[in-house]
Scaffold this motif. Structure first.
Motif, PDB file in Angstrom:
ATOM      1  N   ALA A 238       1.012  -1.329   0.139  1.00 45.67           N
ATOM      2  CA  ALA A 238       0.027   0.097  -0.009  1.00 45.67           C
ATOM      3  C   ALA A 238       1.018   1.219   0.151  1.00 45.67           C
ATOM      4  O   ALA A 238       0.446   2.251  -0.527  1.00 45.67           O
ATOM      5  CB  ALA A 238      -0.810  -0.153   1.285  1.00 45.67           C
ATOM      6  N   ASP A 239       1.892   1.262   0.653  1.00 45.82           N
ATOM      7  CA  ASP A 239       2.758   2.263   0.717  1.00 45.82           C
ATOM      8  C   ASP A 239       3.404   2.800  -0.597  1.00 45.82           C
ATOM      9  O   ASP A 239       3.552   4.236  -0.776  1.00 45.82           O
ATOM     10  CB  ASP A 239       4.092   2.135   1.561  1.00 45.82           C
ATOM     11  CG  ASP A 239       4.532   3.364   2.362  1.00 45.82           C
ATOM     12  OD1 ASP A 239       4.217   3.768   3.148  1.00 45.82           O
ATOM     13  OD2 ASP A 239       5.677   3.799   1.777  1.00 45.82           O
TER      14      ASP A 239
ATOM     15  N   LEU B 157       1.674   2.939  -3.332  1.00 45.96           N
ATOM     16  CA  LEU B 157       0.340   3.398  -4.134  1.00 45.96           C
ATOM     17  C   LEU B 157       0.384   4.869  -4.273  1.00 45.96           C
ATOM     18  O   LEU B 157       0.702   5.548  -3.436  1.00 45.96           O
ATOM     19  CB  LEU B 157      -0.957   2.695  -3.777  1.00 45.96           C
ATOM     20  CG  LEU B 157      -0.986   1.211  -3.566  1.00 45.96           C
ATOM     21  CD1 LEU B 157      -2.283   0.766  -2.982  1.00 45.96           C
ATOM     22  CD2 LEU B 157      -1.076   0.719  -5.080  1.00 45.96           C
TER      23      LEU B 157
ATOM     24  N   ARG C 195      -1.516   8.297  -3.488  1.00 46.96           N
ATOM     25  CA  ARG C 195      -2.233   8.929  -2.156  1.00 46.96           C
ATOM     26  C   ARG C 195      -3.483   8.537  -2.215  1.00 46.96           C
ATOM     27  O   ARG C 195      -3.513   7.937  -1.317  1.00 46.96           O
ATOM     28  CB  ARG C 195      -1.845  10.421  -2.262  1.00 46.96           C
ATOM     29  CG  ARG C 195      -2.412  11.095  -0.891  1.00 46.96           C
ATOM     30  CD  ARG C 195      -2.204  12.313  -1.001  1.00 46.96           C
ATOM     31  NE  ARG C 195      -2.758  12.889   0.436  1.00 46.96           N
ATOM     32  CZ  ARG C 195      -4.056  13.142   0.851  1.00 46.96           C
ATOM     33  NH1 ARG C 195      -5.020  12.690   0.036  1.00 46.96           N
ATOM     34  NH2 ARG C 195      -4.340  13.311   2.214  1.00 46.96           N
TER      35      ARG C 195
ATOM     36  N   ARG D 190      -3.605   4.781  -1.959  1.00 43.31           N
ATOM     37  CA  ARG D 190      -2.862   4.456  -0.461  1.00 43.31           C
ATOM     38  C   ARG D 190      -3.632   4.614   0.599  1.00 43.31           C
ATOM     39  O   ARG D 190      -3.553   3.698   1.528  1.00 43.31           O
ATOM     40  CB  ARG D 190      -1.533   5.229  -0.351  1.00 43.31           C
ATOM     41  CG  ARG D 190      -0.520   4.975   0.565  1.00 43.31           C
ATOM     42  CD  ARG D 190       0.687   5.780   0.828  1.00 43.31           C
ATOM     43  NE  ARG D 190       0.428   7.253   1.132  1.00 43.31           N
ATOM     44  CZ  ARG D 190       0.756   8.173   0.292  1.00 43.31           C
ATOM     45  NH1 ARG D 190       0.990   8.015  -1.051  1.00 43.31           N
ATOM     46  NH2 ARG D 190       0.496   9.527   0.752  1.00 43.31           N
TER      47      ARG D 190
ATOM     48  N   LEU E 220      -4.395   1.683   3.427  1.00 44.01           N
ATOM     49  CA  LEU E 220      -3.638   1.750   4.642  1.00 44.01           C
ATOM     50  C   LEU E 220      -4.456   1.519   5.750  1.00 44.01           C
ATOM     51  O   LEU E 220      -5.698   1.813   5.832  1.00 44.01           O
ATOM     52  CB  LEU E 220      -2.829   3.067   4.980  1.00 44.01           C
ATOM     53  CG  LEU E 220      -1.758   3.586   3.999  1.00 44.01           C
ATOM     54  CD1 LEU E 220      -1.396   4.971   4.471  1.00 44.01           C
ATOM     55  CD2 LEU E 220      -0.776   2.592   4.193  1.00 44.01           C
TER      56      LEU E 220
END
Length: 589
Positions: free
Chosen positions: A535-536, A538, A540, A543, A547
């Motif tokens: 996810a980090d 991706l 914004r 993400r 998250l």
């Protein structure tokens, strides 16, 4: 002259001794309680002692356990939480990252005027039938053996008691007599004084800084305990109900030798060098009651014994004033002592209960000392200190407060031992968190970190705000255990996010050194892998959707740095497993 025996003799009539005596008589109306105190009334209402600022646990003790909530709200100031200003201490205050509550906290705490409080407590104790021997000095304590009564020699004679409680503060009569003192990792000293007027944080910022002033919507920023943070030090501003302001300098020996601020003129010169805006505000004011505490922190191996003695408050230990925990440790030691004394007077005291309570208290003090030492390089950075505050507050509310608020300390020995196991797990996680934060602070390449001008503590809505509000819940033992288990899992996520922020902030060149200094190891079990790592990387919006909540909360609070290298690679370097891949990536770049 030998006086009639008391059930309990309390040596010292300061805040710890008076509140314990009051609690003992409330909970055991038939018990005879004698307090020996060298000072006499009236105490000056603006008398100046450490312990003016309280936080949630201590406030709960004063307000709910002792039943003084109405009195505190009427006679003292309700506190607007803790507020911290990091950044360039020589620059404009408005440009320093501010960390603190955006709104008045729902769970109450107070700014206490110690002189007024102790005057009133003496009267409250006498109303409950406590024998208060004012103007008498404790000269010696002789512990009885094999069930014999203890003897307390005073300037007026000798007293006998079934229990003796040392509430003599830093005099620590029993601790010294029994060799109980243990060193603390926190090598810091303090100087403090008061001025006979309000010194408001808002006065340190020009009126033209409208956005800064508009953050104080209700005009109650001044009711916070204000901390001005710098490398290796912090300065407090505490308002008192009498109209005075308490000002204190707290500094570690590594960065600020005690001799640079240990006299009034030196303290003012020190402020002019390190906090010039505040120094200018204090110019020409009389510094009343200048006080010092050199190398103030100490721990203990025991605060209570089945041999019918206890040490409460600072007679047991003193950790650090940064988070205003003094009244917390006072409240815990008083409750543990009161529980054991009450059990003994009823003939139900179990040695296993005494040992479990002692171990709980000693471990909490050790954990706090770990949290509050080694932070000199963290203080200037709004981002690092902001991350630390998120973790420290979450940890504090999750175990220390929950254990006290839910009165686990009243349970049987088996339950107390069970929760000691939970405490050890929180302690281990806290040690990992502090190691990451300290390494991050030491490796930070810039003198002042943090892009955010304001970080809510807690911000609403957030995981941290939910945790604070949960202190109002009334849970049974199993409910408390289940919540601690759940909170520990969230805490592991929180520490993982602190590591992620540190890695992104320091970048690929320093990731391996961060891991080495922190002692980072895969065995820590931090949930920083799989979907979280994916996810980090991706965009914004995607993400944020992927998250976990705590990661979103932290990013919203602290901001985000993009080092141009995937978090997976940074983590591999920190763990010592990605050096070759990192070198190849740098070569390709």
């Amino acid at each position: 002259m030998m006086r009639e025996q008391s059930d309990v003799i309390v040596c010292g009539g300061g805040l710890a001794g008076l509140t314990l005596a009051y609690q003992l008589r409330k909970e055991n109306p038939e018990a005879s309680v004698t307090v020996v105190e060298r000072t006499t009334r009236p105490l000056p209402e603006a008398c100046h002692k450490v312990g003016e600022s309280s936080v949630e646990l201590g406030s709960h003790y004063f307000g709910e356990v002792l039943g003084l909530k109405d009195y505190l709200q009427a006679e003292h100031l309700k506190k607007n939480g803790l507020r911290f200003l990091c950044g360039d201490s020589r620059g404009p205050v408005a440009e320093r990252p501010e960390i603190g509550p955006a709104e008045f906290p729902i769970v109450p705490s107070y700014q206490l005027d110690r002189g007024k409080l102790e005057n009133d407590l003496r009267a409250f104790c006498e109303e409950l039938g406590v024998e208060l021997l004012e103007g008498e000095h404790v000269r010696a304590i002789r512990l009885g053996k094999d069930g014999a009564p203890h003897e307390v020699e005073t300037s007026a004679g000798t007293l006998k008691g079934r229990w003796v409680v040392d509430a003599s503060g830093r005099r620590r009569m029993l601790s010294k007599q029994l060799g109980l003192r243990r060193p603390s990792p926190n090598a810091s000293s303090a100087a403090w004084f008061r001025v006979a007027e309000r010194v408001l944080l808002n006065e340190l910022v020009p009126e033209g800084e409208r956005l800064w002033h508009q953050r104080d919507i209700d005009g109650n920023r001044w009711l916070s305990t204000v901390h001005l943070m710098g490398r290796g030090y912090w300065v407090w501003l505490i308002p008192l109900s009498t109209g005075y302001t308490s000002v204190g300098i707290v500094a570690d020996a590594e960065h600020h030798p005690f001799g640079t601020f240990n006299k009034p003129e030196k303290a003012l010169a020190w402020l002019r060098e390190h906090e010039p805006v505040l120094a200018e505000r204090l110019e020409g004011r009389e510094l009343e009651d200048f006080r010092l505490m050199h190398d103030y922190s100490y721990l203990t191996e025991r605060m209570i014994s089945a041999d019918r003695w206890a040490c409460v408050g600072e007679a047991a230990a003193f950790v650090d004033p940064l988070y205003s925990l003094g009244s917390d440790f006072l409240g815990m030691s008083n409750c543990y002592a009161a529980r054991c004394i009450g059990d003994d007077l009823r003939g139900t005291l179990e040695a296993d209960v005494v040992e479990a309570l002692n171990e709980t208290w000693v471990r909490v003090a050790e954990d706090a000392a770990r949290t509050l030492s080694g932070n000199g390089e963290v203080f200037p950075h709004g981002d690092i200190f902001g991350a630390k505050l998120w973790w420290d507050f979450f940890n504090y509310w999750s175990f220390m407060c929950a254990h006290f608020f839910q009165e686990i300390w009243r349970e049987d020995a088996a339950t107390l031992r069970r929760f000691l196991g939970m405490q050890a797990r929180y302690y281990a996680l806290n040690s990992h968190a502090q190691a990451i934060l300290e390494a991050w602070g030491a490796l930070k390449p810039t003198p002042f970190g943090g892009r955010k001008r304001f970080i809510g503590l807690p911000s609403f809505p957030s995981t941290l705000a939910d945790q604070h509000l949960s202190l109002q819940e009334d849970l049974d033992v199993e409910g408390t255990w289940a919540k601690m288990e759940s909170d520990l899992a969230i805490g592991q996520q929180l520490v993982a996010e602190i590591l992620a922020h540190a890695l992104r902030d320091l970048g690929p060149e320093t990731a391996a050194e961060l891991g080495r200094r922190a002692g980072l190891d895969a065995s820590w079990g931090l949930p920083l892998a799989g979907e979280r790592i994916d996810a980090d990387a991706l965009p914004r919006r995607q993400r944020i959707e992927k998250l976990p909540r705590i990661a979103r909360d932290m990013e919203r609070a602290l901001g985000r740095v993009d080092p141009g290298v995937p978090l997976s690679e940074l983590l591999a370097r920190a763990l010592g497993t990605g050096a070759e891949a990192g070198a190849e990536a740098e070569a390709r770049a």
